[in-house]
Motif scaffolding. Sequence first.
Motif, PDB file in Angstrom:
ATOM      1  N   GLN A  86     104.535  65.524  35.290  1.00 35.12           N
ATOM      2  CA  GLN A  86     105.445  66.314  35.804  1.00 35.12           C
ATOM      3  C   GLN A  86     105.100  67.633  36.339  1.00 35.12           C
ATOM      4  OE1 GLN A  86     108.594  65.248  35.981  1.00 35.12           O
ATOM      5  NE2 GLN A  86     107.860  63.270  35.000  1.00 35.12           N
ATOM      6  N   ASN A  87     103.863  67.785  36.561  1.00 35.59           N
ATOM      7  CA  ASN A  87     103.015  68.985  37.082  1.00 35.59           C
ATOM      8  C   ASN A  87     102.983  69.016  38.529  1.00 35.59           C
ATOM      9  OD1 ASN A  87     101.317  70.931  37.684  1.00 35.59           O
ATOM     10  ND2 ASN A  87      99.925  70.661  35.835  1.00 35.59           N
ATOM     11  N   ARG A  88     103.875  69.930  39.015  1.00 30.14           N
ATOM     12  CA  ARG A  88     104.010  70.188  40.551  1.00 30.14           C
ATOM     13  C   ARG A  88     102.435  70.209  41.084  1.00 30.14           C
ATOM     14  NH1 ARG A  88     104.878  74.266  44.501  1.00 30.14           N
ATOM     15  NH2 ARG A  88     106.438  73.500  46.046  1.00 30.14           N
ATOM     16  N   GLU A  89     101.847  71.279  40.478  1.00 32.09           N
ATOM     17  CA  GLU A  89     100.418  71.539  41.008  1.00 32.09           C
ATOM     18  C   GLU A  89      99.509  69.994  41.082  1.00 32.09           C
ATOM     19  OE1 GLU A  89      99.403  74.518  42.560  1.00 32.09           O
ATOM     20  OE2 GLU A  89     101.620  74.864  41.904  1.00 32.09           O
ATOM     21  N   VAL A  90      99.666  69.200  40.351  1.00 33.29           N
ATOM     22  CA  VAL A  90      98.868  68.059  40.183  1.00 33.29           C
ATOM     23  C   VAL A  90      99.335  67.059  41.714  1.00 33.29           C
ATOM     24  CG1 VAL A  90      98.352  65.613  39.280  1.00 33.29           C
ATOM     25  CG2 VAL A  90      98.531  67.778  37.909  1.00 33.29           C
ATOM     26  N   TYR A  91     100.778  67.154  41.724  1.00 32.91           N
ATOM     27  CA  TYR A  91     101.271  66.621  43.147  1.00 32.91           C
ATOM     28  C   TYR A  91     100.750  67.280  44.330  1.00 32.91           C
ATOM     29  CZ  TYR A  91     104.728  64.933  46.270  1.00 32.91           C
ATOM     30  OH  TYR A  91     105.593  64.640  47.443  1.00 32.91           O
ATOM     31  N   ILE A  92     100.843  68.605  44.143  1.00 31.54           N
ATOM     32  CA  ILE A  92     100.496  69.425  45.452  1.00 31.54           C
ATOM     33  C   ILE A  92      98.897  69.060  45.815  1.00 31.54           C
ATOM     34  CG2 ILE A  92     100.027  71.591  46.237  1.00 31.54           C
ATOM     35  CD1 ILE A  92     102.853  72.549  45.221  1.00 31.54           C
ATOM     36  N   ARG A  93      98.078  69.185  44.823  1.00 27.67           N
ATOM     37  CA  ARG A  93      96.758  68.920  45.123  1.00 27.67           C
ATOM     38  C   ARG A  93      96.475  67.547  45.582  1.00 27.67           C
ATOM     39  NH1 ARG A  93      95.765  71.296  39.690  1.00 27.67           N
ATOM     40  NH2 ARG A  93      95.317  68.964  39.056  1.00 27.67           N
ATOM     41  N   GLY A  94      97.133  66.465  45.003  1.00 24.16           N
ATOM     42  CA  GLY A  94      97.351  65.278  45.579  1.00 24.16           C
ATOM     43  C   GLY A  94      97.529  65.145  46.953  1.00 24.16           C
ATOM     44  N   ILE A  95      98.735  65.811  47.464  1.00 21.24           N
ATOM     45  CA  ILE A  95      99.089  65.625  48.911  1.00 21.24           C
ATOM     46  C   ILE A  95      97.878  66.326  49.664  1.00 21.24           C
ATOM     47  CG2 ILE A  95     100.708  66.577  50.552  1.00 21.24           C
ATOM     48  CD1 ILE A  95     101.804  64.412  48.593  1.00 21.24           C
ATOM     49  N   LYS A 129      98.339  45.366  43.568  1.00 17.29           N
ATOM     50  CA  LYS A 129      99.685  45.498  44.628  1.00 17.29           C
ATOM     51  C   LYS A 129      99.369  46.510  45.845  1.00 17.29           C
ATOM     52  CE  LYS A 129     104.662  45.354  44.024  1.00 17.29           C
ATOM     53  NZ  LYS A 129     105.461  45.138  43.111  1.00 17.29           N
ATOM     54  N   TYR A 130      98.516  47.405  45.271  1.00 16.12           N
ATOM     55  CA  TYR A 130      98.391  48.591  46.306  1.00 16.12           C
ATOM     56  C   TYR A 130      97.345  47.954  47.207  1.00 16.12           C
ATOM     57  CZ  TYR A 130      96.242  53.269  47.623  1.00 16.12           C
ATOM     58  OH  TYR A 130      95.664  54.301  48.127  1.00 16.12           O
ATOM     59  N   VAL A 131      96.576  47.212  46.792  1.00 16.13           N
ATOM     60  CA  VAL A 131      95.378  46.709  47.727  1.00 16.13           C
ATOM     61  C   VAL A 131      96.079  45.808  48.822  1.00 16.13           C
ATOM     62  CG1 VAL A 131      93.605  45.238  47.809  1.00 16.13           C
ATOM     63  CG2 VAL A 131      93.390  46.951  46.312  1.00 16.13           C
ATOM     64  N   GLU A 132      97.088  45.101  48.210  1.00 15.11           N
ATOM     65  CA  GLU A 132      97.709  44.202  49.193  1.00 15.11           C
ATOM     66  C   GLU A 132      98.512  44.944  50.063  1.00 15.11           C
ATOM     67  OE1 GLU A 132      97.121  41.019  49.900  1.00 15.11           O
ATOM     68  OE2 GLU A 132      95.471  41.102  48.209  1.00 15.11           O
ATOM     69  N   MET A 133      99.098  45.956  49.603  1.00 15.87           N
ATOM     70  CA  MET A 133     100.280  46.838  50.458  1.00 15.87           C
ATOM     71  C   MET A 133      99.412  47.345  51.490  1.00 15.87           C
ATOM     72  SD  MET A 133     103.316  47.255  51.217  1.00 15.87           S
ATOM     73  CE  MET A 133     104.389  47.257  49.850  1.00 15.87           C
ATOM     74  N   ASN A 134      97.927  47.706  51.293  1.00 13.86           N
ATOM     75  CA  ASN A 134      97.074  48.336  52.221  1.00 13.86           C
ATOM     76  C   ASN A 134      96.825  47.347  53.324  1.00 13.86           C
ATOM     77  OD1 ASN A 134      95.696  50.636  53.299  1.00 13.86           O
ATOM     78  ND2 ASN A 134      94.007  49.405  52.543  1.00 13.86           N
ATOM     79  N   VAL A 135      96.465  46.196  52.759  1.00 13.82           N
ATOM     80  CA  VAL A 135      96.085  45.167  53.681  1.00 13.82           C
ATOM     81  C   VAL A 135      97.268  44.923  54.729  1.00 13.82           C
ATOM     82  CG1 VAL A 135      95.525  42.520  53.973  1.00 13.82           C
ATOM     83  CG2 VAL A 135      94.438  44.059  52.290  1.00 13.82           C
ATOM     84  N   ALA A 136      98.433  44.836  54.217  1.00 16.41           N
ATOM     85  CA  ALA A 136      99.535  44.442  54.984  1.00 16.41           C
ATOM     86  C   ALA A 136      99.748  45.894  56.165  1.00 16.41           C
ATOM     87  CB  ALA A 136     101.002  44.499  54.268  1.00 16.41           C
ATOM     88  N   HIS A 137      99.525  47.027  55.862  1.00 20.32           N
ATOM     89  CA  HIS A 137      99.484  48.033  56.455  1.00 20.32           C
ATOM     90  C   HIS A 137     100.923  48.191  57.480  1.00 20.32           C
ATOM     91  CE1 HIS A 137      96.296  51.108  56.257  1.00 20.32           C
ATOM     92  NE2 HIS A 137      96.416  51.481  57.627  1.00 20.32           N
ATOM     93  N   PRO A 138     102.099  48.241  56.990  1.00 18.37           N
ATOM     94  CA  PRO A 138     103.372  47.815  57.384  1.00 18.37           C
ATOM     95  C   PRO A 138     103.705  48.904  58.530  1.00 18.37           C
ATOM     96  CG  PRO A 138     103.839  48.559  55.126  1.00 18.37           C
ATOM     97  CD  PRO A 138     102.200  48.498  55.374  1.00 18.37           C
ATOM     98  N   PHE A 139     103.132  49.885  58.771  1.00 17.98           N
ATOM     99  CA  PHE A 139     103.592  50.876  59.753  1.00 17.98           C
ATOM    100  C   PHE A 139     102.720  51.012  60.446  1.00 17.98           C
ATOM    101  CE2 PHE A 139     105.384  52.086  55.365  1.00 17.98           C
ATOM    102  CZ  PHE A 139     106.668  51.760  55.611  1.00 17.98           C
ATOM    103  N   ARG A 140     102.911  51.489  61.947  1.00 18.09           N
ATOM    104  CA  ARG A 140     101.988  52.039  62.737  1.00 18.09           C
ATOM    105  C   ARG A 140     101.052  53.046  62.719  1.00 18.09           C
ATOM    106  NH1 ARG A 140     105.571  52.326  68.159  1.00 18.09           N
ATOM    107  NH2 ARG A 140     103.923  53.985  68.714  1.00 18.09           N
ATOM    108  N   GLU A 141     101.682  54.263  61.827  1.00 19.46           N
ATOM    109  CA  GLU A 141     100.706  55.391  61.332  1.00 19.46           C
ATOM    110  C   GLU A 141     101.392  55.847  60.035  1.00 19.46           C
ATOM    111  OE1 GLU A 141      98.342  56.883  63.130  1.00 19.46           O
ATOM    112  OE2 GLU A 141      98.356  55.508  64.910  1.00 19.46           O
ATOM    113  N   GLY A 142     100.712  56.448  59.381  1.00 14.50           N
ATOM    114  CA  GLY A 142     101.138  57.109  58.087  1.00 14.50           C
ATOM    115  C   GLY A 142     101.052  56.136  57.043  1.00 14.50           C
ATOM    116  N   MET A 187     101.574  55.344  51.073  1.00 12.64           N
ATOM    117  CA  MET A 187     101.124  54.299  49.873  1.00 12.64           C
ATOM    118  C   MET A 187     100.551  55.165  48.759  1.00 12.64           C
ATOM    119  SD  MET A 187      99.930  50.789  51.778  1.00 12.64           S
ATOM    120  CE  MET A 187      98.792  51.593  52.818  1.00 12.64           C
ATOM    121  N   ARG A 188     100.018  56.305  49.093  1.00 12.96           N
ATOM    122  CA  ARG A 188      99.200  57.104  47.876  1.00 12.96           C
ATOM    123  C   ARG A 188     100.473  57.619  46.897  1.00 12.96           C
ATOM    124  NH1 ARG A 188      94.823  57.410  51.329  1.00 12.96           N
ATOM    125  NH2 ARG A 188      95.747  59.432  52.536  1.00 12.96           N
ATOM    126  N   ILE A 189     101.515  58.205  47.652  1.00 13.11           N
ATOM    127  CA  ILE A 189     102.807  58.835  47.038  1.00 13.11           C
ATOM    128  C   ILE A 189     103.328  57.609  46.212  1.00 13.11           C
ATOM    129  CG2 ILE A 189     105.207  59.657  47.086  1.00 13.11           C
ATOM    130  CD1 ILE A 189     104.019  61.330  49.506  1.00 13.11           C
TER     131      ILE A 189
END
Length: 186
Positions: free
Chosen positions: A160-169, A89-102, A107-109
Amino acid sequence: MNDEEKLTKIRALELWDKNLIDNIEVGTFKGLQEIHRYLFQDIFDFAGEIRKLNISKGNFRFTPILFLTENLKIIDKMNDKTFDEILDKYVEMNVAHPFREGNGRSMRIWLDILLKQRLGRCVDWSKIDKFSYLSAMERSPVNSLELKFLLKTALTDDIQNREVYIRGIQASYEYEGMSRYDIGDM
């Protein structure tokens, strides 16, 4: 002049810190729109809106606007109960690329929210090399095995680890060549 990286990283932190991330519709285009709209509300007047232009990256053309709305409906109906289904599903959403930017940052979030709800796991993006990820994403429409292997090795149940989220961003922005601001300092 607005600084896209700084403003959108602040918004990404707010998604977590204000528990907004818990109210996003999981696994749907509507949920992805909510993320995009929130992240880019200070930057683009088209935040959260389906693009009205055909776009490409390198030699790859994303879904033509003629088919985009219908493709997004099809993606919404895709199964997303297993890791492989979620990544398809993620791959297909990436192929769609529904927005002009971002698209990538949103999609990673979106992917992590989907993985958290369905599997109780998320990707620790800080464990994934930028060039390995970008190469795997480039090849994923033809063969997603490389991407699945790469992301599976970086899964964590520390959702639930905020640090994992922050490192991911932070890693997500580095994939896009944006590393002027460290999200940990915001």
